[in-house]
Design a protein around this motif. Structure first.
Motif, mmCIF file in Angstrom:
data_model
loop_
_atom_site.group_PDB
_atom_site.id
_atom_site.type_symbol
_atom_site.label_atom_id
_atom_site.label_comp_id
_atom_site.label_asym_id
_atom_site.label_seq_id
_atom_site.Cartn_x
_atom_site.Cartn_y
_atom_site.Cartn_z
ATOM 1 N N PHE A 1 0.762 -1.157 -0.081
ATOM 2 C CA PHE A 1 0.016 -0.086 0.090
ATOM 3 C C PHE A 1 0.862 1.267 -0.063
ATOM 4 O O PHE A 1 0.496 2.160 -0.267
ATOM 5 C CB PHE A 1 -1.039 0.036 1.205
ATOM 6 C CG PHE A 1 -2.003 -1.262 1.154
ATOM 7 C CD1 PHE A 1 -2.777 -1.471 0.221
ATOM 8 C CD2 PHE A 1 -1.963 -2.084 2.316
ATOM 9 C CE1 PHE A 1 -3.670 -2.341 0.246
ATOM 10 C CE2 PHE A 1 -2.752 -3.205 2.348
ATOM 11 C CZ PHE A 1 -3.634 -3.440 1.050
ATOM 12 N N PHE A 2 2.049 1.123 0.592
ATOM 13 C CA PHE A 2 2.855 2.287 0.409
ATOM 14 C C PHE A 2 4.190 2.162 -0.168
ATOM 15 O O PHE A 2 4.914 3.265 -0.251
ATOM 16 C CB PHE A 2 3.260 2.606 1.819
ATOM 17 C CG PHE A 2 2.123 3.056 2.866
ATOM 18 C CD1 PHE A 2 1.584 4.291 2.783
ATOM 19 C CD2 PHE A 2 1.384 2.245 3.405
ATOM 20 C CE1 PHE A 2 0.360 4.658 3.425
ATOM 21 C CE2 PHE A 2 0.230 2.344 4.055
ATOM 22 C CZ PHE A 2 -0.410 3.860 4.151
ATOM 23 N N GLY A 3 4.324 1.011 -0.836
ATOM 24 C CA GLY A 3 5.532 0.768 -1.848
ATOM 25 C C GLY A 3 6.962 0.897 -0.990
ATOM 26 O O GLY A 3 7.935 0.709 -1.563
ATOM 27 N N THR A 4 6.831 0.748 0.262
ATOM 28 C CA THR A 4 8.007 0.650 1.147
ATOM 29 C C THR A 4 7.897 -0.339 2.565
ATOM 30 O O THR A 4 6.976 -0.086 2.979
ATOM 31 C CB THR A 4 8.739 1.737 1.551
ATOM 32 O OG1 THR A 4 9.476 1.920 2.668
ATOM 33 C CG2 THR A 4 7.570 2.876 1.887
ATOM 34 N N ARG A 5 8.596 -1.021 2.762
ATOM 35 C CA ARG A 5 8.451 -1.954 4.041
ATOM 36 C C ARG A 5 8.677 -1.296 5.132
ATOM 37 O O ARG A 5 7.756 -1.526 6.190
ATOM 38 C CB ARG A 5 9.520 -3.115 3.922
ATOM 39 C CG ARG A 5 9.015 -4.168 2.978
ATOM 40 C CD ARG A 5 10.114 -5.040 2.531
ATOM 41 N NE ARG A 5 10.548 -5.980 3.542
ATOM 42 C CZ ARG A 5 10.038 -7.070 4.156
ATOM 43 N NH1 ARG A 5 8.852 -7.582 3.202
ATOM 44 N NH2 ARG A 5 10.331 -7.869 5.027
ATOM 45 N N ASP B 1 0.016 9.186 -0.722
ATOM 46 C CA ASP B 1 -1.208 9.285 -0.403
ATOM 47 C C ASP B 1 -1.764 7.919 -0.316
ATOM 48 O O ASP B 1 -1.119 7.063 -0.656
ATOM 49 C CB ASP B 1 -2.244 10.079 -1.051
ATOM 50 C CG ASP B 1 -3.235 10.685 -0.305
ATOM 51 O OD1 ASP B 1 -3.599 10.253 0.771
ATOM 52 O OD2 ASP B 1 -3.898 11.782 -0.802
ATOM 53 N N LEU B 2 -2.920 7.713 0.167
ATOM 54 C CA LEU B 2 -3.589 6.386 0.405
ATOM 55 C C LEU B 2 -4.928 6.698 -0.079
ATOM 56 O O LEU B 2 -5.788 7.404 0.525
ATOM 57 C CB LEU B 2 -3.506 5.937 1.952
ATOM 58 C CG LEU B 2 -3.953 4.636 2.305
ATOM 59 C CD1 LEU B 2 -3.059 3.504 1.851
ATOM 60 C CD2 LEU B 2 -4.212 4.525 3.907
ATOM 61 N N GLY C 1 -7.951 16.049 1.825
ATOM 62 C CA GLY C 1 -7.204 17.401 1.356
ATOM 63 C C GLY C 1 -5.801 16.833 1.124
ATOM 64 O O GLY C 1 -5.461 15.862 0.731
ATOM 65 N N ILE C 2 -4.832 18.070 1.069
ATOM 66 C CA ILE C 2 -3.700 17.881 0.393
ATOM 67 C C ILE C 2 -2.621 17.176 1.919
ATOM 68 O O ILE C 2 -3.371 16.927 2.882
ATOM 69 C CB ILE C 2 -3.036 19.267 0.187
ATOM 70 C CG1 ILE C 2 -3.203 20.211 1.533
ATOM 71 C CG2 ILE C 2 -3.531 19.676 -0.939
ATOM 72 C CD1 ILE C 2 -2.305 21.262 1.158
ATOM 73 N N ILE C 3 -1.644 16.645 1.432
ATOM 74 C CA ILE C 3 -0.786 15.892 2.280
ATOM 75 C C ILE C 3 0.663 16.591 2.616
ATOM 76 O O ILE C 3 1.192 16.077 3.165
ATOM 77 C CB ILE C 3 -0.610 14.552 1.784
ATOM 78 C CG1 ILE C 3 -0.169 14.501 0.367
ATOM 79 C CG2 ILE C 3 -1.841 13.549 1.739
ATOM 80 C CD1 ILE C 3 0.617 13.255 0.027
#
Lengths: 267, 470
Positions: free
Chosen positions: B253-257, B271-272, B390-392
């Protein structure tokens, strides 16, 4: 109590990842790769500027520009992907090699092609791995000064998803029992002597695999007076696995690659 | 809200700082030095007084009086200050070098009939970081342990200098790899505090997801390792499986462990989607339920309890004297959790349940981790359910000079970054890691225990070598 444990494990399905899904799987590694045909001179210059770790470089001047990416210096920060206008994406390949040079990929920007001197493609079945490993491979892990990110991933190799023991690969407590040293870096001034002594205590024949971008080159710590550099700044290295940190799949792929390329010497 | 309301910096003298430390309700957070471009030296004292951070900036010309006489928690901070800045510290009982290693390091010698010295490390038998332990033992009993660390010292703080503020994240993520997200968030918050920037609510909530996930991963891994250390192999393997399920979900989900490359000054980079938020929530719920069941069985197993109970007791007095932080402190009856006492980011909007225990043994530290994992899972679910739209990320000035500091409750405890910025680049970055603060207490916790229990006690504190050594 103990029966509850047994009951619990018996009713959970296996999570073991088949070898075919592990080898050359780079999910979660954050390593970048380029779409050669989408590269332009402007994009090449922009990604080189965006890279804070000098992993990307341009050679050959304006007429015949080549872009190179040294995975041995790349932390996977993602700035090239952000700056590359779609020409850069997350890698599907897992870079590893038996020399520092083998970690460098090159693209001819004008022709839009990959001009990397080809390494043998890495893929294997479980039986092949068992035959390469030869029934048993004892690995001693040595931390030469890492941030412990690589250690966390190396430890994960023993969990039920990757289960390195299925191939006869064990982590041992003493260098005297080891066939392979898996060394993380950067090698600090304070650890250099201990790394050298661990190497000397390991009986020949032995293989040394440098792990992580810091083990390959010193990574983001290269150049400080407290750090000597990558693992090869203090001992002979037979193979390199980049990544910050390398994922368990990258580690397994790299270990197999090292074994396959070095097998004649080991036997 | 621009800067952290519970923190302020004042210009002062060493006497001001020492008087503050002498008062009740004062806890030493950090002491560190700085040299400005014209060569003038300065010492900073950060003290937590009644849940308020006070940073005192002191110009220094000659020697300074030692704070270690007032609080032993200052001992290592002042040793570092003396070694790195050449500042004389009057009245400090022990100014042996920490970072520069030589063969003739004078270990404290315990004398008497039958006392043996047992050297262990720096290379340990396992996939762990390097450090040296010198035990003085009689038979199996430990009379004294002297850790000699800083084998992984990489000059990290110095490396930050001259780096543009937006480029420092990779370095912050490489101070202590298994707590990399806590480090990078503390780094980012310091810069945001310095420039008076506020992170958008959605960015703050995503940071909370990472911080609490990192805590779950660390605690579940620790409980598994503790079981492994007492020969209880099934829960050790099972916990490593739960931990891996969380890392795989992060990658998906975030591309990184380990959440590298997510935080950036001003917010987060990734973002998610609503769909992924739901799927991520399901993984968290499953992991939390699996772990809770495993924990129940572990705490119901006599052979585990037998090894955990009354082993490696850290008394409340020692924990306070050495200003111990994190789960180790809360397991010894010290009420300190930054998420409640010095809230930051999304924690300002929520109430966090803070478990605590008083026994101070391996069991109490294990139970702390079990309880905290439960709380973290709920915080993640709450954050996912109420994820603001909204924005992150907000922009951060690329130029300007300012100073800021910020602390985060990492899985190991209070982690503080103090950053000076000159013309958009880092001029000085000091990292006070929870491990640097907690390592000295290990010597007290192992006293009177048998050497065979040392790995278990050490693991129950789970201190980072690289975080301490920097």
């Amino acid at each position: 109590m103990i029966f509850d444990f047994v009951h619990r494990s018996l009713r959970s399905p296996s999570v073991l990842v088949p070898v075919e899904e592990l080898i050359a799987n780079s999910l979660g590694s954050r390593m970048p790769d380029a779409r050669a045909e989408a590269l332009t001179d402007a994009i090449a210059r922009r990604v080189v500027d965006a890279c804070a770790f000098s992993a990307l470089a341009i050679d050959g001047g304006d007429e015949h520009m080549t872009l190179s990416l040294d995975y041995g210096s790349c932390t996977g920060c993602g700035e090239c992907i952000a700056a590359g206008e779609g020409a850069f994406h997350l890698a599907n390949i897992v870079p590893c090699g038996v020399s520092r040079q083998a970690l460098i990929r090159r693209w001819d920007v004008a022709l839009g092609i990959d001009v990397t001197a080809d390494e043998a493609a890495v893929n294997a079945t479980a039986n092949e791995i068992r035959s390469i490993v030869g029934g048993a491979l004892n690995i001693r892990q040595v931390d030469g000064g890492s941030c412990n990110g690589c250690e966390a991933e190396i430890a994960a190799l023993s969990n039920p998803y990757y289960d390195l023991e299925r191939f006869g690969i064990h982590f041992v407590a003493s260098p005297k029992h080891a066939d392979m040293l898996l060394v993380t870096g950067p090698i600090t001034r304070n650890m250099a002597e201990a790394v050298k002594r661990t190497y000397e205590a390991t009986p020949a024949p032995k293989l040394v695999v440098a792990v992580g971008v810091c083990g390959c080159s010193g990574g983001i710590f290269a150049g400080t007076p407290e750090v000597l550099g990558g693992v090869d700044s203090v001992i002979h290295v037979d193979a390199y696995i980049p990544g910050c940190p390398p994922t368990p799949a990258m580690l397994l792929t790299g270990i197999l690659h090292a074994l396959r390329r070095q097998k004649p010497k080991v036997l | 809200m621009t800067t952290n309301p519970t923190s302020r910096t004042v210009e002062g003298t060493t006497d001001n700082a020492l008087r503050l430390l002498e008062g009740g309700n004062a806890r030493l957070v950090a002491i560190f030095g700085n040299v400005d471009p014209i060569g003038a030296k300065r010492v900073y004292y950060i003290v937590d007084v009644n849940r308020e951070y006070r940073r005192i900036s002191v110009p220094v010309i000659g020697a300074i009086p030692s704070a270690t006489r007032i609080t032993p928690a200052a001992a290592w901070h002042e040793r570092e200050l003396h070694e790195q800045y050449g500042i004389e510290i009057e009245g400090h009982p022990d100014l042996r070098p920490l970072f520069s290693h030589s063969d003739d390091y004078p270990f404290l010698q315990v004398q008497g009939d039958g006392v043996c010295e047992l050297p262990v490390g720096p290379v340990h038998a396992g996939i762990i970081e390097p450090g040296h332990f010198r035990f003085s033992v009689v038979g199996d009993s430990i009379l004294h342990l002297e850790p000699r660390l800083f084998y992984t010292h990489k000059g990290t703080e110095k490396l930050f200098e001259g780096v543009p503020v937006m480029n420092g994240t990779a370095l912050a993520e490489s101070v202590s790899g298994d707590n990399c997200f806590a480090h990078v968030v503390a780094y980012c918050q310091s810069i945001e505090n310095a420039f008076g920037i506020s992170v958008p609510p959605r960015g703050r909530a995503i940071r909370l997801l990472g911080l609490e996930l990192e805590r779950m991963v660390a605690h579940i891994g620790d409980i598994g390792a503790l079981c492994g250390d007492v020969g209880c192999a099934v829960p050790a393997a099972y916990n490593s499986r739960i931990k891996e399920s969380l890392l795989l979900a992060s990658a998906r989900f975030f591309g990184t462990r380990y959440w590298r490359g997510i935080a950036i000054p001003g917010g987060v980079r990734r973002d998610l989607s609503a769909e992924n938020a739901r799927a991520f929530g399901i993984v968290i719920a499953q992991a939390a339920a699996d772990f809770a069941e495993m924990a129940r069985i572990i705490l119901d197993t006599p052979s585990v309890l037998n090894r955990f109970e009354t082993t490696g007791v850290l008394s409340n007095k020692i924990a306070r004297d050495l200003a111990v932080v994190g789960p180790a402190a809360r397991a010894s009856g010290v009420q300190l959790d930054l998420r409640r006492d010095h809230p930051y980011g999304h924690y300002r909007n929520i109430t966090v349940e803070i478990p605590h225990f008083t026994q101070g043994d391996v069991l109490a530290r294990a139970r702390m981790r079990i309880e905290e994992t439960r709380v973290s899972a709920r915080l993640i679910q709450d954050a996912l359910n109420g994820l603001a739209a909204g924005i992150i990320r907000t922009p951060v000035p690329s130029d300007g000079s300012a100073e800021g500091f910020s602390a985060v409750e990492s899985p190991r405890g209070e982690l503080l970054y103090s950053i000076g910025i000159r013309n958009g680049c880092i001029a000085r970055c000091h990292i006070k890691s929870p491990s640097f603060q907690n390592w000295p207490c290990l010597s007290f916790a192992v006293e009177g225990n048998i050497t065979a229990d040392f790995p278990l006690i050490n693991k129950s504190f789970n201190l980072s070598y690289s975080g301490c050594d920097r």
